[in-house]
Write a protein that holds these residues in place. Sequence first.
Motif, PDB file in Angstrom:
ATOM      1  N   ARG A  71      -2.730  14.085  -0.042  1.00  0.00           N
ATOM      2  CA  ARG A  71      -4.016  13.402  -0.081  1.00  0.00           C
ATOM      3  C   ARG A  71      -4.096  12.531  -1.319  1.00  0.00           C
ATOM      4  O   ARG A  71      -3.436  12.775  -2.315  1.00  0.00           O
ATOM      5  N   ASP A  72      -4.915  11.499  -1.207  1.00  0.00           N
ATOM      6  CA  ASP A  72      -5.225  10.615  -2.314  1.00  0.00           C
ATOM      7  C   ASP A  72      -6.724  10.678  -2.487  1.00  0.00           C
ATOM      8  O   ASP A  72      -7.474  10.054  -1.734  1.00  0.00           O
ATOM      9  N   ASN A  73      -7.148  11.446  -3.450  1.00  0.00           N
ATOM     10  CA  ASN A  73      -8.584  11.669  -3.612  1.00  0.00           C
ATOM     11  C   ASN A  73      -9.328  10.388  -3.946  1.00  0.00           C
ATOM     12  O   ASN A  73     -10.462  10.186  -3.517  1.00  0.00           O
ATOM     13  N   ALA A  74      -8.699   9.513  -4.695  1.00  0.00           N
ATOM     14  CA  ALA A  74      -9.359   8.265  -5.074  1.00  0.00           C
ATOM     15  C   ALA A  74      -9.652   7.398  -3.854  1.00  0.00           C
ATOM     16  O   ALA A  74     -10.634   6.653  -3.837  1.00  0.00           O
ATOM     17  N   LEU A  75      -8.789   7.506  -2.840  1.00  0.00           N
ATOM     18  CA  LEU A  75      -8.960   6.709  -1.625  1.00  0.00           C
ATOM     19  C   LEU A  75      -9.607   7.516  -0.507  1.00  0.00           C
ATOM     20  O   LEU A  75      -9.791   6.990   0.596  1.00  0.00           O
ATOM     21  N   ASN A  76      -9.933   8.775  -0.782  1.00  0.00           N
ATOM     22  CA  ASN A  76     -10.504   9.651   0.261  1.00  0.00           C
ATOM     23  C   ASN A  76      -9.612   9.672   1.505  1.00  0.00           C
ATOM     24  O   ASN A  76     -10.113   9.622   2.641  1.00  0.00           O
TER      25      ASN A  76
END
Length: 122
Positions: A71-76
Motif C-alpha cells: 500500500r501507498d498511504n500517501a496515495l490511498n
Amino acid sequence: VQLQASGGGLVQAGDSLRLSCVASGRTSSSAVMAWFRQAPGEERDIVAATTWSGTTTYYADSVKGRFTISRDNALNTVYLQMNTLKPEDTAVYFCALGPGPLSTRRRNYGYWGQGTLVTVSS
C-alpha cells in the motif's frame, strides 16, 4: 468511501500484472484492505489482505510466494503484484475495505470496488 480497482487484463501463463485500488474518502489508520477474486461459478474468495499500517498481511495458500500486497498511504492506494500467473488465477478481482482487524471473511468488508478482470491464458 469509494474504491476504484484497475490493472486487469489478458496475459499468458508466467506473466505478471499489478492491480491497483484507490480509496477515495477518509480511511481509518486501523482499516484493512483486501483483494478477493471470483472465478465463473465460484465463490468470492480472499486472495490477500493488509492492514493499512502494513504491519500485518495475509495471503491465500494458492498465491503465497507469487502475489504481494502493498500500500501507498500517501496515495490511498493498495496494490496487488501478481507474478508467475497461472490459468487458475483467472477471475474478477475485487478490492475491499474493512474497519479491521484483518479478516478473511467477505462480511467483514463493507466497501467494495467494482472488480477488474484478470484472464490468464495457457
